[in-house]
Design a protein around this motif. Structure first.
Motif, PDB file in Angstrom:
ATOM      1  N   HIS A  43      12.578  59.180  55.699  1.00 44.39           N
ATOM      2  CA  HIS A  43      11.291  58.588  56.706  1.00 44.39           C
ATOM      3  C   HIS A  43      10.322  60.040  56.689  1.00 44.39           C
ATOM      4  CE1 HIS A  43      12.168  54.776  58.289  1.00 44.39           C
ATOM      5  NE2 HIS A  43      13.301  54.776  57.984  1.00 44.39           N
ATOM      6  N   HIS A  44      11.165  60.996  56.608  1.00 48.16           N
ATOM      7  CA  HIS A  44      10.410  62.092  56.659  1.00 48.16           C
ATOM      8  C   HIS A  44       9.505  62.799  55.436  1.00 48.16           C
ATOM      9  CE1 HIS A  44       9.908  66.577  58.237  1.00 48.16           C
ATOM     10  NE2 HIS A  44      10.409  67.214  56.867  1.00 48.16           N
ATOM     11  N   SER A  45      10.163  62.138  54.433  1.00 49.19           N
ATOM     12  CA  SER A  45       9.250  62.274  53.147  1.00 49.19           C
ATOM     13  C   SER A  45       8.110  61.782  53.035  1.00 49.19           C
ATOM     14  CB  SER A  45      10.199  61.630  52.044  1.00 49.19           C
ATOM     15  OG  SER A  45      10.173  59.959  52.108  1.00 49.19           O
ATOM     16  N   ASP A  46       7.785  60.582  53.492  1.00 51.99           N
ATOM     17  CA  ASP A  46       6.484  60.255  53.673  1.00 51.99           C
ATOM     18  C   ASP A  46       5.601  60.350  54.816  1.00 51.99           C
ATOM     19  OD1 ASP A  46       5.114  58.486  51.279  1.00 51.99           O
ATOM     20  OD2 ASP A  46       4.339  57.434  53.047  1.00 51.99           O
ATOM     21  N   ALA A  47       6.384  59.996  55.946  1.00 53.10           N
ATOM     22  CA  ALA A  47       5.306  60.050  57.156  1.00 53.10           C
ATOM     23  C   ALA A  47       5.012  61.884  57.369  1.00 53.10           C
ATOM     24  CB  ALA A  47       6.163  59.598  58.367  1.00 53.10           C
ATOM     25  N   THR A  48       5.904  62.622  57.284  1.00 55.33           N
ATOM     26  CA  THR A  48       5.740  63.983  57.317  1.00 55.33           C
ATOM     27  C   THR A  48       5.213  64.640  56.141  1.00 55.33           C
ATOM     28  OG1 THR A  48       6.966  63.965  59.270  1.00 55.33           O
ATOM     29  CG2 THR A  48       6.440  66.177  58.443  1.00 55.33           C
ATOM     30  N   LEU A  49       5.691  64.452  55.055  1.00 51.18           N
ATOM     31  CA  LEU A  49       5.341  65.456  53.761  1.00 51.18           C
ATOM     32  C   LEU A  49       4.446  64.842  52.839  1.00 51.18           C
ATOM     33  CD1 LEU A  49       8.986  67.093  53.088  1.00 51.18           C
ATOM     34  CD2 LEU A  49       6.983  67.801  54.668  1.00 51.18           C
ATOM     35  N   THR A  50       4.288  63.577  52.762  1.00 50.61           N
ATOM     36  CA  THR A  50       3.263  63.086  51.713  1.00 50.61           C
ATOM     37  C   THR A  50       1.998  62.817  52.421  1.00 50.61           C
ATOM     38  OG1 THR A  50       5.143  61.995  50.592  1.00 50.61           O
ATOM     39  CG2 THR A  50       2.819  61.397  49.954  1.00 50.61           C
ATOM     40  N   PHE A  51       2.096  62.298  53.671  1.00 51.60           N
ATOM     41  CA  PHE A  51       0.590  61.939  54.356  1.00 51.60           C
ATOM     42  C   PHE A  51      -0.245  63.040  54.383  1.00 51.60           C
ATOM     43  CE2 PHE A  51      -1.201  62.539  58.668  1.00 51.60           C
ATOM     44  CZ  PHE A  51      -2.309  61.944  58.299  1.00 51.60           C
ATOM     45  N   PRO A  52       0.211  64.239  54.875  1.00 51.51           N
ATOM     46  CA  PRO A  52      -0.819  65.396  54.904  1.00 51.51           C
ATOM     47  C   PRO A  52      -1.237  65.545  53.584  1.00 51.51           C
ATOM     48  CG  PRO A  52       1.560  66.222  55.375  1.00 51.51           C
ATOM     49  CD  PRO A  52       1.438  64.645  55.489  1.00 51.51           C
ATOM     50  N   THR A  77      -1.996  63.761  50.980  1.00 53.08           N
ATOM     51  CA  THR A  77      -3.206  62.812  50.771  1.00 53.08           C
ATOM     52  C   THR A  77      -4.483  63.003  51.578  1.00 53.08           C
ATOM     53  OG1 THR A  77      -2.317  61.204  52.516  1.00 53.08           O
ATOM     54  CG2 THR A  77      -1.228  60.824  50.553  1.00 53.08           C
ATOM     55  N   VAL A  78      -4.480  63.724  52.732  1.00 51.21           N
ATOM     56  CA  VAL A  78      -5.563  63.738  53.517  1.00 51.21           C
ATOM     57  C   VAL A  78      -6.326  65.215  52.787  1.00 51.21           C
ATOM     58  CG1 VAL A  78      -6.500  64.678  55.664  1.00 51.21           C
ATOM     59  CG2 VAL A  78      -4.778  63.238  55.443  1.00 51.21           C
ATOM     60  N   TYR A  79      -5.528  66.061  52.055  1.00 51.00           N
ATOM     61  CA  TYR A  79      -5.901  67.258  51.285  1.00 51.00           C
ATOM     62  C   TYR A  79      -6.500  66.730  49.917  1.00 51.00           C
ATOM     63  CZ  TYR A  79      -5.849  71.320  48.206  1.00 51.00           C
ATOM     64  OH  TYR A  79      -5.999  72.378  47.158  1.00 51.00           O
ATOM     65  N   ILE A  80      -5.912  65.807  49.415  1.00 45.79           N
ATOM     66  CA  ILE A  80      -6.380  65.021  47.945  1.00 45.79           C
ATOM     67  C   ILE A  80      -7.754  64.574  48.245  1.00 45.79           C
ATOM     68  CG2 ILE A  80      -5.706  63.089  46.384  1.00 45.79           C
ATOM     69  CD1 ILE A  80      -2.944  63.714  46.644  1.00 45.79           C
ATOM     70  N   ARG A  81      -7.697  63.859  49.493  1.00 44.33           N
ATOM     71  CA  ARG A  81      -8.816  62.986  49.667  1.00 44.33           C
ATOM     72  C   ARG A  81     -10.347  64.059  49.992  1.00 44.33           C
ATOM     73  NH1 ARG A  81      -9.822  57.383  53.052  1.00 44.33           N
ATOM     74  NH2 ARG A  81     -11.894  57.355  52.564  1.00 44.33           N
ATOM     75  N   ASP A 107      -2.323  73.158  54.970  1.00 48.79           N
ATOM     76  CA  ASP A 107      -1.658  74.269  55.731  1.00 48.79           C
ATOM     77  C   ASP A 107      -0.591  73.419  56.585  1.00 48.79           C
ATOM     78  OD1 ASP A 107      -3.018  75.933  54.463  1.00 48.79           O
ATOM     79  OD2 ASP A 107      -4.570  76.355  56.034  1.00 48.79           O
ATOM     80  N   TRP A 108      -0.971  72.462  57.282  1.00 46.70           N
ATOM     81  CA  TRP A 108       0.006  71.548  58.333  1.00 46.70           C
ATOM     82  C   TRP A 108       1.317  71.258  57.342  1.00 46.70           C
ATOM     83  CZ3 TRP A 108       1.883  66.489  58.941  1.00 46.70           C
ATOM     84  CH2 TRP A 108       2.195  66.339  59.917  1.00 46.70           C
ATOM     85  N   TYR A 109       0.836  70.774  56.100  1.00 49.18           N
ATOM     86  CA  TYR A 109       1.917  70.209  55.187  1.00 49.18           C
ATOM     87  C   TYR A 109       2.663  71.407  54.897  1.00 49.18           C
ATOM     88  CZ  TYR A 109       4.123  69.718  50.682  1.00 49.18           C
ATOM     89  OH  TYR A 109       4.926  69.673  49.510  1.00 49.18           O
ATOM     90  N   LEU A 110       2.232  72.504  54.621  1.00 45.36           N
ATOM     91  CA  LEU A 110       3.085  73.763  54.031  1.00 45.36           C
ATOM     92  C   LEU A 110       4.231  74.244  55.265  1.00 45.36           C
ATOM     93  CD1 LEU A 110       0.480  75.570  51.858  1.00 45.36           C
ATOM     94  CD2 LEU A 110       2.499  74.071  51.045  1.00 45.36           C
ATOM     95  N   TYR A 141      10.123  63.579  45.652  1.00 45.68           N
ATOM     96  CA  TYR A 141       8.603  63.102  45.076  1.00 45.68           C
ATOM     97  C   TYR A 141       7.580  63.793  45.986  1.00 45.68           C
ATOM     98  CZ  TYR A 141       4.138  60.662  44.381  1.00 45.68           C
ATOM     99  OH  TYR A 141       3.052  60.604  44.061  1.00 45.68           O
ATOM    100  N   ALA A 142       7.656  63.943  47.193  1.00 44.15           N
ATOM    101  CA  ALA A 142       6.647  64.803  48.007  1.00 44.15           C
ATOM    102  C   ALA A 142       6.310  66.177  47.393  1.00 44.15           C
ATOM    103  CB  ALA A 142       7.213  64.873  49.318  1.00 44.15           C
ATOM    104  N   LEU A 143       7.429  66.907  46.950  1.00 44.55           N
ATOM    105  CA  LEU A 143       7.207  68.249  46.221  1.00 44.55           C
ATOM    106  C   LEU A 143       6.759  68.121  44.876  1.00 44.55           C
ATOM    107  CD1 LEU A 143      10.870  69.680  47.462  1.00 44.55           C
ATOM    108  CD2 LEU A 143       8.802  69.801  48.549  1.00 44.55           C
ATOM    109  N   TYR A 144       7.287  67.190  44.147  1.00 41.64           N
ATOM    110  CA  TYR A 144       6.381  66.851  42.827  1.00 41.64           C
ATOM    111  C   TYR A 144       5.069  66.647  42.896  1.00 41.64           C
ATOM    112  CZ  TYR A 144       5.559  64.084  38.657  1.00 41.64           C
ATOM    113  OH  TYR A 144       5.242  63.660  37.425  1.00 41.64           O
ATOM    114  N   LEU A 145       4.537  66.020  44.099  1.00 46.95           N
ATOM    115  CA  LEU A 145       3.240  65.719  44.286  1.00 46.95           C
ATOM    116  C   LEU A 145       2.262  67.283  44.433  1.00 46.95           C
ATOM    117  CD1 LEU A 145       0.746  63.678  44.621  1.00 46.95           C
ATOM    118  CD2 LEU A 145       1.475  63.578  47.205  1.00 46.95           C
ATOM    119  N   SER A 146       3.195  68.080  45.428  1.00 49.56           N
ATOM    120  CA  SER A 146       2.555  69.253  45.246  1.00 49.56           C
ATOM    121  C   SER A 146       2.231  69.916  44.210  1.00 49.56           C
ATOM    122  CB  SER A 146       3.318  70.302  46.396  1.00 49.56           C
ATOM    123  OG  SER A 146       3.805  69.527  47.359  1.00 49.56           O
TER     124      SER A 146
END
Ligand SMILES: N[C@@H](CCC(=O)N[C@@H](CS)C(=O)NCC(=O)O)C(=O)O
Length: 205
Positions: free
Chosen positions: A96-105, A107-111, A130-133, A163-168
């Motif tokens: 759950h951490h992978s998407d709720a906490t690490l991917t979500f922020p 996507t805000v940066y990307i957008r 920064d929140w993500y990091l 995947y969350a790290l790969y996205l980074s």
């Protein structure tokens, strides 16, 4: 089984799991964003987001949930941590951490920093970066002295977090990953299962 996916998206969590397990699955690659570019897809997933996995009567639209579903529904596999194992709770938590906490922020940066630059909300994007990091601290602490997150072996939790790290890296934040996570990510991406998933994305089949 049918997986609806767009190259590079969170659907890679599902495709990677499928390839690690050697499951037969039809891949439907959609143009991004499917919400606007593949109108018929809304009949499969009214949100228009990817991924979606259709397996008989089951339709799942959460990437980490799909990884969890596949390893439990089509096991036994070492990719799943069983309810009886001491790390079961940690396994579910990291999924759950992978998407709720690490991917979500991210996507805000990307957008707001990378795509919709004209809106003048880039600063919000930077704050979420920064929140993500800062929130990488939990995975970083867990990997101190360990190769994998749970049960001393590679599991679906590593796929989901990986995947969350790969996205980074894909969005230019790879250089900001702590060294422990950089090494961990290299270890994950060197796997045959990941390589096969990426090849399927490129081939579109
Ligand atoms: N929590 C969902 C999020 C799905 C999601 O938002 N996917 C993105 C791609 S990574 C998407 O389809 N965005 C296009 C849109 O929102 O229209 C998951 O983990 O699968």
């Amino acid at each position: 089984m049918k997986l609806y996916h767009s190259s590079g998206s969170r659907g890679l969590r599902a495709l990677w799991t499928i390839e690690e397990m050697g499951l037969p699955c039809e891949l439907v690659l959609l143009p991004f964003p499917p919400r606007h570019k593949a109108a018929g897809y809304l009949e499969v997933n009214p949100l228009g987001t990817v991924p979606a996995l259709v397996d008989g009567d089951a339709t799942l639209t959460e990437s980490a949930g799909i990884a969890h579903y596949l390893v439990t529904r089509y096991g036994p596999t070492p990719l799943a941590v069983a309810v009886e194992e001491p790390d079961y709770g940690r396994f579910v938590d990291f999924l759950h951490h992978s998407d709720a906490t690490l991917t979500f922020p991210q996507t805000v940066y990307i957008r707001y920093r990378l795509i919709e630059r004209d809106r003048g909300l880039g600063e919000a994007g930077d704050l979420y970066r920064d929140w993500y990091l800062a929130r990488l601290a939990k995975v970083e602490a867990r990997l101190d002295g360990r190769e994998f997150l749970c049960a001393d072996r590679f599991t679906a939790a590593d796929i989901a977090i990986g995947y969350a790290l790969y996205l980074s890296r894909r969005i230019g934040l790879g250089g900001l990953l702590p060294p422990t996570l950089d090494v961990y990510l290299d270890r994950l991406l060197a796997r045959d299962g990941f390589r096969r998933a990426r090849e399927r994305e490129d081939a579109g089949v």
